[in-house]
Design a protein around this motif. Sequence first.
Motif, short mmCIF file in Angstrom:
data_model
loop_
_atom_site.label_atom_id
_atom_site.label_comp_id
_atom_site.label_asym_id
_atom_site.label_seq_id
_atom_site.Cartn_x
_atom_site.Cartn_y
_atom_site.Cartn_z
N SER A 190 6.69 11.81 7.57
CA SER A 190 7.81 11.64 6.97
C SER A 190 7.68 13.29 6.14
CB SER A 190 7.33 10.76 5.81
OG SER A 190 7.44 9.94 5.34
N ALA A 191 7.08 13.93 5.95
CA ALA A 191 7.30 15.20 5.17
C ALA A 191 8.04 16.25 6.37
CB ALA A 191 5.87 15.79 5.10
N ALA A 202 0.82 -0.69 0.10
CA ALA A 202 -0.08 0.25 -0.26
C ALA A 202 1.08 0.85 0.17
CB ALA A 202 -1.10 -0.03 1.20
N TRP A 203 0.57 2.51 -0.31
CA TRP A 203 1.25 3.91 -0.27
C TRP A 203 1.38 3.96 1.14
CZ3 TRP A 203 3.30 5.55 -4.53
CH2 TRP A 203 2.69 5.40 -5.72
N PRO A 204 1.20 3.47 2.38
CA PRO A 204 1.36 3.67 3.56
C PRO A 204 2.84 3.37 3.80
CG PRO A 204 -0.87 3.90 3.17
CD PRO A 204 -0.75 2.84 2.37
N ASP A 205 2.94 2.42 3.24
CA ASP A 205 4.48 1.45 3.43
C ASP A 205 4.90 1.57 2.33
OD1 ASP A 205 3.20 -0.02 4.95
OD2 ASP A 205 1.79 -1.49 3.63
N LEU A 206 5.55 2.82 1.38
CA LEU A 206 6.27 3.81 0.70
C LEU A 206 7.59 3.91 1.60
CD1 LEU A 206 6.76 4.31 -2.23
CD2 LEU A 206 6.90 6.46 -1.14
N PRO A 207 8.43 3.35 1.09
CA PRO A 207 9.96 3.02 2.48
C PRO A 207 10.62 4.67 2.62
CG PRO A 207 9.81 1.45 0.64
CD PRO A 207 8.58 2.84 0.00
N PRO A 208 10.28 4.97 3.74
CA PRO A 208 10.59 6.77 4.14
C PRO A 208 12.33 7.04 3.19
CG PRO A 208 10.36 5.13 5.75
CD PRO A 208 10.71 4.46 5.03
N GLU A 209 13.04 5.59 2.98
CA GLU A 209 14.07 6.73 2.42
C GLU A 209 13.77 7.42 0.61
OE1 GLU A 209 14.49 1.94 2.12
OE2 GLU A 209 14.13 4.11 3.71
N LEU A 210 12.79 6.65 0.18
CA LEU A 210 12.48 6.84 -1.28
C LEU A 210 11.56 8.34 -1.22
CD1 LEU A 210 12.35 5.98 -4.18
CD2 LEU A 210 10.78 4.70 -3.40
N LEU A 211 10.23 7.53 -0.28
CA LEU A 211 9.36 9.03 0.39
C LEU A 211 10.08 10.51 0.63
CD1 LEU A 211 6.30 10.20 0.27
CD2 LEU A 211 6.84 9.81 2.15
N GLY A 212 11.69 10.75 1.19
CA GLY A 212 12.16 11.74 1.11
C GLY A 212 13.11 11.64 0.41
N ALA A 213 13.54 10.93 -0.85
CA ALA A 213 13.59 11.75 -1.92
C ALA A 213 12.74 12.37 -3.40
CB ALA A 213 14.23 10.29 -3.00
#
Length: 435
Positions: free
Chosen positions: A63-64, A28-39
């Motif tokens: 994460s934001a 699911a979208w909430p499980d997107l790895p934090p490092e990828l979301l940070g990028a």
Amino acid sequence: MDIYALPSEDHQVRFPVMAASKSEGQSAWPDLPPELLGAVLRLLPSLADRVRLRAVCRQWRNSAIVFPPSHLHLPWLAFTDGTLLDVVNNAAHRVRIPDDAVCYSAGENTFFLVHDDGRCSLVDLFYGGTATPLPELAALLRASKVDPRYELLQPVHKVVVSTSSAELEEDCRLVAVIIRGGNVIISTCRPAGETNACLALDNYFNFSIADIMFFQGRMYALAKVHEALHAVDLNKGRIDQLPALRPPGIEVIPGAASAEFEMIQEPHLQEDPWPYGHEVARRYLVESNGKLLMIRRWIRKPLMSFSYYAMTEFHDADGYGLDRTRRFEVFEIGHGQWNSRRRWLKVQSLHGQALFVSSPCSKAAPAADHGAQQDCIYFSHQFYRRKMDDPLGDSGVYSMRDGTITRPLLPEPAAVSASLPWLRRFPTWVFPVEA
């Protein structure tokens, strides 16, 4: 109440939907790895895009916060129909405002809503969340016969909200509202269900108020005519213990001299065709680098004996005449040379800051961090509509270094004018921050 920021039709971003079923081997979208979301977050230059990303789910919002933007953002301009104008990117966005409410900017992310039935609340229109009702303040406004829909009288002139600080009790916020006649109503802002203390400061000031603000545990009120500054000690936010009448010993800072300026002192104004002088049209209070500033906005002086034909001869090319901004002056509170009494002193530099002034909301910000010009005043003013396709009215950037004004603020404001009816209310700066 769904009041998350919405993009305009031309700037809409749609997030694809991923299947949430673990049995299908998908995340699911909430499980997107934090490092990828940070990028992804680091590549988003627009605050609007970050707002949309944060609104997807709680995990993305958290994460934001962990991955803040690489730079701060210039403030936006807000209009009463819910249109927000991103000045840097010349992009218009919308927020959902209830049909029965009038909205006022009240600082960073904070808006003050007044409903037709008299209810009042504070809310974050950028990131949503539960509105904080202010029933006691609403009762005082009703007792003062304030009708937010009656725009011709501008019943609510300004709303200011304090931030938590060492001078106030922990988690204490105060809300002050200037209503017609220059009266001020001040209220605490507590979570829903808790009782707020309210106080009508009708007898604290015996002058017409130009501006108010919270600063270092006090509320300051600036006189419109003589520019005297009155300071009210807020008693750590315990306003229920303040006297109903003006207390003795209230600090008063005398006004500054406001003689008319000569054209020879402003070379860029020597070609101004208006031969009958200028006057101060508006005064603003702003905190900058820990100091309290007063800003004067000068316009051409009206002359009632002029015929309509004579007045039209002095209109600028874009149609503005008497109410056209011509220059600014900035003062700070200092000490006089011959005594220790505090007074207004004129300043020539903002020391790396930029000022953003509008009647409902003004603020100073570090110019370098926001992509703004140093020692410049970004102003927005609109008393009434000159042109239906010109929603920003008298706006621009004033340089304190050479006295020049760059106009317009935006050549063609995107998707704003089409959504706005004729209004007397001013467009106002808002200062979105991520929280």
